[in-house]
Design a protein around this motif. Sequence first.
Motif, PDB file in Angstrom:
ATOM      1  N   GLU A  62       0.829  -1.200   0.000  1.00 51.63           N
ATOM      2  CA  GLU A  62       0.000   0.000   0.000  1.00 51.63           C
ATOM      3  C   GLU A  62       0.869   1.257   0.000  1.00 51.63           C
ATOM      4  OE1 GLU A  62      -2.678  -0.094   3.267  1.00 51.63           O
ATOM      5  OE2 GLU A  62      -3.796  -1.838   2.537  1.00 51.63           O
ATOM      6  N   GLY A  63       0.322   2.320  -0.553  1.00 50.79           N
ATOM      7  CA  GLY A  63       0.961   3.622  -0.470  1.00 50.79           C
ATOM      8  C   GLY A  63       2.187   3.800  -1.335  1.00 50.79           C
ATOM      9  N   ILE A  64       2.247   3.124  -2.490  1.00 50.42           N
ATOM     10  CA  ILE A  64       3.447   3.190  -3.330  1.00 50.42           C
ATOM     11  C   ILE A  64       3.715   4.619  -3.784  1.00 50.42           C
ATOM     12  CG2 ILE A  64       4.460   2.475  -5.527  1.00 50.42           C
ATOM     13  CD1 ILE A  64       2.981  -0.189  -5.204  1.00 50.42           C
ATOM     14  N   THR A  65       2.697   5.279  -4.303  1.00 52.15           N
ATOM     15  CA  THR A  65       2.908   6.623  -4.837  1.00 52.15           C
ATOM     16  C   THR A  65       3.392   7.578  -3.751  1.00 52.15           C
ATOM     17  OG1 THR A  65       1.142   6.234  -6.445  1.00 52.15           O
ATOM     18  CG2 THR A  65       1.836   8.507  -6.108  1.00 52.15           C
ATOM     19  N   THR A  66       2.810   7.510  -2.567  1.00 52.04           N
ATOM     20  CA  THR A  66       3.238   8.371  -1.460  1.00 52.04           C
ATOM     21  C   THR A  66       4.689   8.120  -1.095  1.00 52.04           C
ATOM     22  OG1 THR A  66       0.985   8.462  -0.574  1.00 52.04           O
ATOM     23  CG2 THR A  66       2.789   8.990   0.940  1.00 52.04           C
TER      24      THR A  66
ATOM     25  N   ARG B 205      -0.449   4.560 -12.980  1.00 53.30           N
ATOM     26  CA  ARG B 205      -1.347   5.576 -13.526  1.00 53.30           C
ATOM     27  C   ARG B 205      -1.159   6.917 -12.822  1.00 53.30           C
ATOM     28  NH1 ARG B 205      -5.341   1.022 -12.866  1.00 53.30           N
ATOM     29  NH2 ARG B 205      -5.322  -0.076 -14.866  1.00 53.30           N
ATOM     30  N   GLU B 206      -0.981   6.875 -11.496  1.00 54.34           N
ATOM     31  CA  GLU B 206      -0.794   8.117 -10.748  1.00 54.34           C
ATOM     32  C   GLU B 206       0.516   8.804 -11.132  1.00 54.34           C
ATOM     33  OE1 GLU B 206      -3.315   6.960  -6.693  1.00 54.34           O
ATOM     34  OE2 GLU B 206      -1.142   6.714  -6.730  1.00 54.34           O
ATOM     35  N   LEU B 207       1.579   8.022 -11.293  1.00 53.61           N
ATOM     36  CA  LEU B 207       2.862   8.618 -11.664  1.00 53.61           C
ATOM     37  C   LEU B 207       2.862   9.064 -13.120  1.00 53.61           C
ATOM     38  CD1 LEU B 207       5.226   6.192  -9.736  1.00 53.61           C
ATOM     39  CD2 LEU B 207       4.682   8.556  -9.163  1.00 53.61           C
ATOM     40  N   ASN B 208       2.119   8.388 -13.969  1.00 52.18           N
ATOM     41  CA  ASN B 208       1.948   8.863 -15.342  1.00 52.18           C
ATOM     42  C   ASN B 208       1.287  10.239 -15.352  1.00 52.18           C
ATOM     43  OD1 ASN B 208       3.064   6.619 -16.592  1.00 52.18           O
ATOM     44  ND2 ASN B 208       1.113   5.561 -16.762  1.00 52.18           N
ATOM     45  N   THR B 209       0.272  10.407 -14.505  1.00 51.75           N
ATOM     46  CA  THR B 209      -0.392  11.707 -14.394  1.00 51.75           C
ATOM     47  C   THR B 209       0.566  12.761 -13.865  1.00 51.75           C
ATOM     48  OG1 THR B 209      -2.559  10.667 -14.044  1.00 51.75           O
ATOM     49  CG2 THR B 209      -2.306  12.938 -13.305  1.00 51.75           C
ATOM     50  N   ALA B 210       1.342  12.397 -12.838  1.00 51.32           N
ATOM     51  CA  ALA B 210       2.279  13.353 -12.235  1.00 51.32           C
ATOM     52  C   ALA B 210       3.345  13.809 -13.218  1.00 51.32           C
ATOM     53  CB  ALA B 210       2.937  12.728 -11.001  1.00 51.32           C
ATOM     54  N   THR B 211       3.722  12.944 -14.153  1.00 45.65           N
ATOM     55  CA  THR B 211       4.770  13.289 -15.118  1.00 45.65           C
ATOM     56  C   THR B 211       4.222  13.795 -16.441  1.00 45.65           C
ATOM     57  OG1 THR B 211       4.860  10.969 -15.833  1.00 45.65           O
ATOM     58  CG2 THR B 211       6.429  11.658 -14.144  1.00 45.65           C
TER      59      THR B 211
ATOM     60  N   THR C  25       9.226  14.344 -12.960  1.00 49.96           N
ATOM     61  CA  THR C  25       9.426  14.068 -14.381  1.00 49.96           C
ATOM     62  C   THR C  25       9.963  12.652 -14.551  1.00 49.96           C
ATOM     63  OG1 THR C  25      11.739  14.775 -14.452  1.00 49.96           O
ATOM     64  CG2 THR C  25      10.059  16.497 -14.690  1.00 49.96           C
ATOM     65  N   PRO C  26       9.927  12.106 -15.768  1.00 46.84           N
ATOM     66  CA  PRO C  26      10.538  10.792 -15.976  1.00 46.84           C
ATOM     67  C   PRO C  26      12.006  10.755 -15.569  1.00 46.84           C
ATOM     68  CG  PRO C  26       9.128  11.337 -17.820  1.00 46.84           C
ATOM     69  CD  PRO C  26       9.199  12.568 -16.964  1.00 46.84           C
ATOM     70  N   ASP C  27      12.739  11.852 -15.771  1.00 45.04           N
ATOM     71  CA  ASP C  27      14.161  11.880 -15.419  1.00 45.04           C
ATOM     72  C   ASP C  27      14.369  11.826 -13.913  1.00 45.04           C
ATOM     73  OD1 ASP C  27      14.975  11.943 -18.042  1.00 45.04           O
ATOM     74  OD2 ASP C  27      15.119  14.133 -18.115  1.00 45.04           O
TER      75      ASP C  27
END
Length: 233
Positions: A14-18, A61-67, A35-37
């Motif tokens: 749980e909580g990977i993105t955080t 999906r969350e990190l795709n949105t963030a980047t 960013t991806p970098d």
Amino acid sequence: MIDGNQVEKHYASEGITTRVLTALRNVNGSDVAITPDTLAPIDHFRVTGVDLTPEFCVAARELNTATGLADRVRILDGSALSLPIPENSFHHAYSHAALMNISDKLGVFREALRVLRPGGLLALSFAGAGPAGEPHYPLPWATTAAISFLATPDEIRGDLLAAGFQIEFVRDTNAMVAAALAPVLKQLETEGLPPLGEHVVTGENAKEWRINWMRSSAEGRLSMIEALARKPR
């Protein structure tokens, strides 16, 4: 056969993105651009494609949105043995560090052949069985041997041919990998994990998993298989 529930339980966290964003900001400052970098030291799991573990799909999906990549990357929940993808959909397919959890590799290759267009390429990179016996567990892909299905390079070659692929190459790169990992293993044993890395995703057991993987590689208990195969035109 693969037990999807056991594999999912091994990877679930749980909580990977955080955790990812917190670790990134701890190292690079609270105003670091996402960013991806900047995610590169951590993000070895986010790919375009299919994943069995819902938590990984959510984080991707969350990190795709963030980047800013959400409109270019599609993540699907599903199994490599039954891809939620129409036939003849892709020119290329890639599987990295996933086949160790699947006993029916022939089934995976048949599904890959189905979704590839004629002339399409399948690239593979994963750990296989080594000549020196069973590896040391727990490992990054399996706490015990119950969900670890390691094949030899020759077995992979046979399954690719049986699925209908033309083989460009199948090779074992373990000698090269083990040599490259020797200083990393020493550093890991003496200094521990760095502040940023894929362990931010996998969780607190990552140090033991990585040490066992590197030891097993050094002792010839693993092969490191790379393969490239083509769907006939």
